[in-house]
Write a protein that holds these residues in place. Structure first.
Motif, PDB file in Angstrom:
ATOM      1  N   ILE A  47     -19.394 -59.903 -39.545  1.00  0.00           N
ATOM      2  CA  ILE A  47     -18.210 -60.479 -38.906  1.00  0.00           C
ATOM      3  C   ILE A  47     -18.592 -61.087 -37.564  1.00  0.00           C
ATOM      4  O   ILE A  47     -18.222 -62.216 -37.249  1.00  0.00           O
ATOM      5  CB  ILE A  47     -17.104 -59.417 -38.740  1.00  0.00           C
ATOM      6  CG1 ILE A  47     -16.557 -59.009 -40.112  1.00  0.00           C
ATOM      7  CG2 ILE A  47     -15.978 -59.937 -37.850  1.00  0.00           C
ATOM      8  CD1 ILE A  47     -15.698 -57.757 -40.097  1.00  0.00           C
ATOM      9  N   ARG A  48     -19.368 -60.359 -36.767  1.00  0.00           N
ATOM     10  CA  ARG A  48     -19.783 -60.863 -35.454  1.00  0.00           C
ATOM     11  C   ARG A  48     -20.581 -62.152 -35.601  1.00  0.00           C
ATOM     12  O   ARG A  48     -20.356 -63.125 -34.862  1.00  0.00           O
ATOM     13  CB  ARG A  48     -20.608 -59.825 -34.694  1.00  0.00           C
ATOM     14  CG  ARG A  48     -21.050 -60.326 -33.325  1.00  0.00           C
ATOM     15  CD  ARG A  48     -21.848 -59.315 -32.502  1.00  0.00           C
ATOM     16  NE  ARG A  48     -22.900 -58.677 -33.243  1.00  0.00           N
ATOM     17  CZ  ARG A  48     -22.864 -57.397 -33.665  1.00  0.00           C
ATOM     18  NH1 ARG A  48     -21.829 -56.637 -33.392  1.00  0.00           N
ATOM     19  NH2 ARG A  48     -23.873 -56.884 -34.347  1.00  0.00           N
ATOM     20  N   SER A  49     -21.481 -62.201 -36.547  1.00  0.00           N
ATOM     21  CA  SER A  49     -22.295 -63.398 -36.758  1.00  0.00           C
ATOM     22  C   SER A  49     -21.419 -64.605 -37.086  1.00  0.00           C
ATOM     23  O   SER A  49     -21.610 -65.693 -36.520  1.00  0.00           O
ATOM     24  CB  SER A  49     -23.286 -63.139 -37.893  1.00  0.00           C
ATOM     25  OG  SER A  49     -24.006 -64.294 -38.200  1.00  0.00           O
ATOM     26  N   GLU A  50     -20.453 -64.428 -37.957  1.00  0.00           N
ATOM     27  CA  GLU A  50     -19.581 -65.541 -38.354  1.00  0.00           C
ATOM     28  C   GLU A  50     -18.651 -65.959 -37.221  1.00  0.00           C
ATOM     29  O   GLU A  50     -18.428 -67.152 -36.998  1.00  0.00           O
ATOM     30  CB  GLU A  50     -18.770 -65.158 -39.595  1.00  0.00           C
ATOM     31  CG  GLU A  50     -18.031 -66.300 -40.221  1.00  0.00           C
ATOM     32  CD  GLU A  50     -18.927 -67.441 -40.682  1.00  0.00           C
ATOM     33  OE1 GLU A  50     -18.462 -68.603 -40.621  1.00  0.00           O
ATOM     34  OE2 GLU A  50     -20.082 -67.207 -41.099  1.00  0.00           O
ATOM     35  N   GLY A  58     -21.265 -64.301 -28.048  1.00  0.00           N
ATOM     36  CA  GLY A  58     -20.792 -63.316 -27.089  1.00  0.00           C
ATOM     37  C   GLY A  58     -19.698 -62.399 -27.588  1.00  0.00           C
ATOM     38  O   GLY A  58     -19.150 -61.620 -26.815  1.00  0.00           O
ATOM     39  N   TRP A  59     -19.373 -62.450 -28.886  1.00  0.00           N
ATOM     40  CA  TRP A  59     -18.314 -61.602 -29.428  1.00  0.00           C
ATOM     41  C   TRP A  59     -18.852 -60.211 -29.752  1.00  0.00           C
ATOM     42  O   TRP A  59     -20.029 -60.025 -30.033  1.00  0.00           O
ATOM     43  CB  TRP A  59     -17.721 -62.236 -30.677  1.00  0.00           C
ATOM     44  CG  TRP A  59     -16.923 -63.449 -30.359  1.00  0.00           C
ATOM     45  CD1 TRP A  59     -17.408 -64.720 -30.159  1.00  0.00           C
ATOM     46  CD2 TRP A  59     -15.515 -63.515 -30.147  1.00  0.00           C
ATOM     47  NE1 TRP A  59     -16.374 -65.577 -29.846  1.00  0.00           N
ATOM     48  CE2 TRP A  59     -15.200 -64.861 -29.845  1.00  0.00           C
ATOM     49  CE3 TRP A  59     -14.487 -62.588 -30.197  1.00  0.00           C
ATOM     50  CZ2 TRP A  59     -13.901 -65.278 -29.582  1.00  0.00           C
ATOM     51  CZ3 TRP A  59     -13.203 -63.014 -29.948  1.00  0.00           C
ATOM     52  CH2 TRP A  59     -12.914 -64.338 -29.642  1.00  0.00           C
ATOM     53  N   THR A  72     -12.441 -54.686 -21.740  1.00  0.00           N
ATOM     54  CA  THR A  72     -11.955 -55.774 -20.905  1.00  0.00           C
ATOM     55  C   THR A  72     -12.429 -57.043 -21.579  1.00  0.00           C
ATOM     56  O   THR A  72     -13.620 -57.195 -21.854  1.00  0.00           O
ATOM     57  CB  THR A  72     -12.537 -55.672 -19.483  1.00  0.00           C
ATOM     58  OG1 THR A  72     -12.153 -54.416 -18.929  1.00  0.00           O
ATOM     59  CG2 THR A  72     -12.022 -56.798 -18.608  1.00  0.00           C
ATOM     60  N   GLN A  73     -11.495 -57.943 -21.868  1.00  0.00           N
ATOM     61  CA  GLN A  73     -11.844 -59.144 -22.618  1.00  0.00           C
ATOM     62  C   GLN A  73     -11.398 -60.394 -21.896  1.00  0.00           C
ATOM     63  O   GLN A  73     -10.571 -60.346 -21.000  1.00  0.00           O
ATOM     64  CB  GLN A  73     -11.223 -59.096 -24.018  1.00  0.00           C
ATOM     65  CG  GLN A  73      -9.783 -59.559 -24.120  1.00  0.00           C
ATOM     66  CD  GLN A  73      -8.754 -58.548 -23.655  1.00  0.00           C
ATOM     67  OE1 GLN A  73      -9.064 -57.393 -23.456  1.00  0.00           O
ATOM     68  NE2 GLN A  73      -7.519 -58.995 -23.498  1.00  0.00           N
ATOM     69  N   LYS A  74     -11.978 -61.514 -22.303  1.00  0.00           N
ATOM     70  CA  LYS A  74     -11.524 -62.806 -21.815  1.00  0.00           C
ATOM     71  C   LYS A  74     -10.145 -63.072 -22.397  1.00  0.00           C
ATOM     72  O   LYS A  74      -9.804 -62.553 -23.461  1.00  0.00           O
ATOM     73  CB  LYS A  74     -12.492 -63.904 -22.254  1.00  0.00           C
ATOM     74  CG  LYS A  74     -13.828 -63.850 -21.584  1.00  0.00           C
ATOM     75  CD  LYS A  74     -14.674 -65.030 -22.006  1.00  0.00           C
ATOM     76  CE  LYS A  74     -15.984 -65.021 -21.248  1.00  0.00           C
ATOM     77  NZ  LYS A  74     -16.785 -66.204 -21.559  1.00  0.00           N
TER      78      LYS A  74
END
Length: 94
Positions: A47-50, A58-59, A72-74
């Protein structure tokens, strides 16, 4: 354990378009994969790769049955959802 008809979004801070696209990525990742703890890290990596390909690097992704998180997120870069009952997916960009 059957897949839910529609992913359940518990919390999100995404544009409508990004939410739909990420839901699609998560549903596709779970198709054909056994939902057992030994593959949660593989699902998270896929999932992160996609998501990185589609929205930039950066996810962060966590997949699991029992976890807690304080992140803490954007702005417009956070979703907490479920595709299977009892299995949660947390996606955010810091």
């Amino acid at each position: 354990m059957p897949m839910l008809k529609e992913p359940i979004i518990f919390a999100e801070d995404l544009s409508v378009e990004a939410e739909e696209e990420i839901k699609g990525v998560v549903v596709e990742a779970f198709k054909g994969s056994p939902v057992v703890p030994t593959v949660f890290s593989e699902l998270a990596n896929g999932i992160r790769s996609e998501v990185d390909k589609r929205f930039g690097r950066g996810w962060n992704v966590v997949v699991g049955k029992s976890f807690g998180a304080y992140v803490t997120q954007k702005l417009k870069c956070y979703v907490y959802m479920s595709v299977y009952t009892g299995v949660s997916v947390l996606i955010w960009k810091a």
